[in-house]
Design an enzyme around this catalytic site. Structure first.
Site, PDB file in Angstrom:
ATOM      1  N   HIS A  90      21.929 -31.516 -20.196  1.00  0.00           N
ATOM      2  CA  HIS A  90      21.498 -32.495 -21.289  1.00  0.00           C
ATOM      3  C   HIS A  90      21.071 -31.681 -22.685  1.00  0.00           C
ATOM      4  O   HIS A  90      20.355 -30.641 -22.656  1.00  0.00           O
ATOM      5  CB  HIS A  90      19.979 -33.005 -20.812  1.00  0.00           C
TER       6      HIS A  90
ATOM      7  N   HIS B  80      10.333 -33.509 -15.176  1.00  0.00           N
ATOM      8  CA  HIS B  80      10.104 -33.068 -16.588  1.00  0.00           C
ATOM      9  C   HIS B  80       8.383 -32.881 -16.623  1.00  0.00           C
ATOM     10  O   HIS B  80       7.733 -33.751 -16.063  1.00  0.00           O
ATOM     11  CB  HIS B  80      10.341 -33.929 -17.722  1.00  0.00           C
TER      12      HIS B  80
ATOM     13  N   HIS C 263       6.805 -36.032 -14.540  1.00  0.00           N
ATOM     14  CA  HIS C 263       7.570 -37.507 -14.427  1.00  0.00           C
ATOM     15  C   HIS C 263       8.799 -37.194 -14.651  1.00  0.00           C
ATOM     16  O   HIS C 263       9.338 -36.153 -14.619  1.00  0.00           O
ATOM     17  CB  HIS C 263       6.911 -38.452 -15.769  1.00  0.00           C
TER      18      HIS C 263
ATOM     19  N   HIS D  29       2.938 -40.817 -20.221  1.00  0.00           N
ATOM     20  CA  HIS D  29       2.765 -39.213 -19.673  1.00  0.00           C
ATOM     21  C   HIS D  29       2.049 -38.293 -20.531  1.00  0.00           C
ATOM     22  O   HIS D  29       2.630 -37.955 -21.327  1.00  0.00           O
ATOM     23  CB  HIS D  29       4.156 -38.782 -19.222  1.00  0.00           C
TER      24      HIS D  29
ATOM     25  N   GLU E  27       3.686 -38.442 -24.098  1.00  0.00           N
ATOM     26  CA  GLU E  27       4.798 -39.284 -24.277  1.00  0.00           C
ATOM     27  C   GLU E  27       4.559 -40.741 -23.979  1.00  0.00           C
ATOM     28  O   GLU E  27       4.239 -41.026 -22.686  1.00  0.00           O
ATOM     29  CB  GLU E  27       6.015 -38.707 -23.298  1.00  0.00           C
TER      30      GLU E  27
END
Length: 445
Positions: free
Chosen positions: A292, A335, A371, A365, A341
């Site tokens: 990613h 993560h 999360h 979060h 977030e």
């Protein structure tokens, strides 16, 4: 409704005059002894006078009456607007809200201002450092009321219903899958046509800007030419019953009366304007090999802090795109992050949460709270055949991300009936796949 006209560009020096008054812009100077059409000149400054040219924000407005013509401000009902981050004790848990409920017009008429609800935030307004996240829930137009914010900029993300926004610079029609920014001090009023809902990211002391592209190069993400600025439009209208100007100042709401419409600007020029953007114009950058790229590649706008590379707030989207990464678990990874977030959903289904994360709801979060994909998403993605595939078609999720540790308000934790008490259960079915006797991973990879 007549088609609205716009000027393309982001942060550029622009000029516009209502076509009913050609030549309304003065020639050669900003503040002549007598302006064309006997207008008043008024400067709106969005930065200190002495800021470097690259960050200096100001516009000149040529109006029928200056904005100073109003009665004294008086405090009014604060509703659910707050900047008190100590209303309730801190909560580090993963939080999720079901779609926020819009009041029925048959029961109570609620316009944009009375329908503002502060969900979370951090920082201090008086020192011009911080942010707040608000939800707006309304069912009626503002009529002879306008609003301006002395505290910060509003980034408005409509999720349900169109917004016809009257500003001192002109009119904008903003609908779901578009955003707009009304910068600090700009007066605006909103007409709605049905039950309307959306999200607001407010930042104090800084303005939104396009992120630096670095190795991406000259092109990609949001292009400046796709941002639209309204063309000048004015109304010369007396309001016998009084026009109400609502101001948010140091987190409190105040109102003043005046006899005329505030939208009496015949012409303007400058680089401090409201603007809107269609999220469909975002040029996605993504991995074409494996693993990613960080979600910062999806940043539309950023409000920078004084620390290089660290934002007070970023506005990030997750638009439709192709997924082609090989040998990769393609949904977002599990993560923990030093950032806070908040996620919202405009339409569709977010790829990592196929269940109860719904349009018009949200999740938070907090800093270092873990999360990631729910159990169902993990199982499916771990076994999926990794052919090129379309991701997020018919979907638009977004994130308000901040380096500040945000507190949730009493309305968000206690008063709203939309808090999902069972959010944590989406991860409970996750089970161990540990194979200590084999180095070969399970599944098709």
């Amino acid at each position: 409704m007549a088609e609205l006209k716009y000027i393309p560009g982001f942060g550029n020096e622009c000029a516009s005059e209502d076509p009913r008054c050609p030549g309304a812009l003065p020639e050669g100077q900003n503040n002549p002894q007598v302006c064309p059409y006997n207008l008043y000149a008024e400067q709106l400054s969005g930065s200190a006078f002495t800021c470097p040219r690259s960050t200096n924000k100001r516009s000149w407005l040529y109006r029928i009456l200056p904005s100073v013509c109003h009665k004294p401000f008086e405090s009014i009902d604060q509703g659910h607007v707050t900047h008190n981050w100590d209303e309730v004790d801190p909560d580090p848990n993963q939080l999720r809200w079901k779609p926020f409920e819009i009041p029925k017009a048959s029961q109570k008429k609620v316009d944009f201002v009375s329908g503002l609800h502060t969900l979370c935030g951090a920082g201090d307004i008086r020192s011009n450092n911080g942010l707040a996240i608000h939800i707006f829930l309304c069912n009626t137009s503002m009529g002879n009321r306008c609003f301006y914010n002395s505290d910060g900029d509003f980034l408005i993300v409509p999720q349900k219903g169109k917004l016809l926004i009257y500003t001192e610079f002109g009119k904008m029609l903003v609908q779901p899958n578009e955003i707009c920014v009304i910068q600090r001090g700009m007066r605006f009023s909103i007409d709605v046509f049905e039950e309307t809902r959306g999200y607001i990211l407010e930042v104090y002391g800084v303005h939104f800007e396009l992120p630096d592209l670095g190795p991406i190069g000259a092109n990609g993400l949001a292009n400046p030419r796709d941002f639209l600025i309204p063309v000048a439009w004015y109304e010369d209208r007396q309001v016998p019953g009084g026009y109400t100007v609502i101001n948010k100042y140091q987190g409190k709401l105040f109102a003043a009366k005046q006899n005329v419409s505030p939208f009496n600007v015949v012409a303007w020029h400058g680089n401090y304007t409201p603007y809107k953007y269609n999220l469909e114009n975002f040029m996605v950058i993504n991995s074409v090999a494996f693993d990613h790229a960080d979600p910062s590649i999806f940043t539309v706008l950023t409000a920078k802090s004084v620390r290089p590379g660290v934002a007070v707030a970023d506005f990030v989207i997750f638009p439709p795109r192709w997924g082609v990464a090989d040998k990769t678990f393609r949904p977002p990874y599990y993560h923990r992050n030093c950032m806070s977030e908040f996620m919202g959903l405009i339409k569709g289904h977010y790829e990592a949460k196929q269940g109860e994360f719904l349009p018009g709801g949200g999740s938070l979060h907090s800093s270092m709270t873990p999360h990631g994909p729910d159990a169902d998403c993990f199982e499916k993605a771990s076994k999926a055949k990794l052919a090129p595939e379309r991701i997020a078609d018919g979907t638009m999720a977004f994130m308000f991300e901040s380096s500040l540790s945000m507190a949730v308000t009493k309305w968000g934790l206690k008063s709203s009936s939309c808090l999902d008490e069972n959010y944590y259960k989406c991860w409970e079915p996750l089970k161990s796949h540990f194979t200590p006797d084999s180095r070969k991973p399970a599944g098709p990879n």
